[in-house]
Design a protein around this motif. Structure first.
Motif, mmCIF file in Angstrom:
data_model
loop_
_atom_site.group_PDB
_atom_site.id
_atom_site.type_symbol
_atom_site.label_atom_id
_atom_site.label_comp_id
_atom_site.label_asym_id
_atom_site.label_seq_id
_atom_site.Cartn_x
_atom_site.Cartn_y
_atom_site.Cartn_z
ATOM 1 N N HIS A 8 28.950 44.486 44.798
ATOM 2 C CA HIS A 8 29.779 44.432 43.872
ATOM 3 C C HIS A 8 29.748 43.022 42.973
ATOM 4 N N ARG A 9 29.527 43.186 41.928
ATOM 5 C CA ARG A 9 29.423 42.002 41.107
ATOM 6 C C ARG A 9 30.703 41.164 40.983
ATOM 7 N N PRO A 10 30.901 39.998 41.086
ATOM 8 C CA PRO A 10 31.686 39.165 40.788
ATOM 9 C C PRO A 10 32.411 39.133 39.539
ATOM 10 N N SER A 11 33.751 39.297 39.033
ATOM 11 C CA SER A 11 33.950 39.280 37.785
ATOM 12 C C SER A 11 34.445 37.727 37.227
ATOM 13 N N ILE A 12 34.521 37.503 36.080
ATOM 14 C CA ILE A 12 34.753 36.194 35.643
ATOM 15 C C ILE A 12 35.766 35.423 36.264
ATOM 16 N N ILE A 13 36.789 36.195 36.637
ATOM 17 C CA ILE A 13 38.015 35.676 37.239
ATOM 18 C C ILE A 13 37.837 35.271 38.781
ATOM 19 N N ASP A 14 37.073 35.945 39.378
ATOM 20 C CA ASP A 14 36.539 35.799 40.599
ATOM 21 C C ASP A 14 35.867 34.427 40.751
ATOM 22 N N ARG A 15 34.843 34.397 39.716
ATOM 23 C CA ARG A 15 33.812 33.122 39.889
ATOM 24 C C ARG A 15 34.888 31.734 39.452
ATOM 25 N N ASP A 18 37.489 31.224 42.730
ATOM 26 C CA ASP A 18 36.705 31.092 44.304
ATOM 27 C C ASP A 18 36.812 29.515 44.571
#
Length: 143
Positions: A8-15, A18
């Motif tokens: 699963h590639r992290p989304s921009i919000i996750d980045r 975090d």
């Protein structure tokens, strides 16, 4: 077609969130540690205080216990003397009955007097302000 082994590639919000999540987790863990240490310190201080006071009052408690025991024995001997004295003028069983009733009436009078001296309502006991050294550990968010 997607497979289950695909990462699963992290989304921009996750980045973006975090690092904030990690900092919040770190602060919460530090706060837990500080609270745990403060509570443990307080428990240790209370334990030491209680042990110190218990050691200091032990001789007095033993003396008061001995005084109470000797008082009970003395009252029993007074009652026996009253029974023996009254046994000279009436049957022994009647003398014991009269002395027993007199002692019960005296006890009831003392209980009634004690109850009348009780304060009415719930007394308000002031809580002393805390001056404990662990007080500074209670506020974990202050760095």
């Amino acid at each position: 077609m997607t497979t289950t082994t695909e990462r699963h590639r992290p989304s921009i919000i996750d980045r973006l969130t975090d690092p904030l999540t990690e900092r919040a987790r770190d602060r919460i863990e530090r706060a837990e540690d500080k609270v745990r240490a403060a509570v443990q310190h307080e428990l240790d201080a209370v334990g030491r205080s209680v042990r110190t006071r218990a050691v200091r009052i032990r001789p007095s408690a033993i003396a008061f216990g001995a005084a109470a025991l000797l008082t009970v024995i003395g009252i029993a001997l007074f009652a026996f003397g009253a029974v023996a004295g009254l046994a000279l003028v009436m049957p022994t069983w009647l003398a014991a009955l009269v002395v027993g009733v007199a002692l019960i009436l005296a006890a009831a009078g003392a209980a009634a007097w004690g109850r009348a001296k009780l304060p009415s309502g719930n007394p308000v006991i002031p809580v002393p302000s805390s001056t404990h050294p662990a007080e500074e550990l209670v506020h974990p968010w202050a760095d």
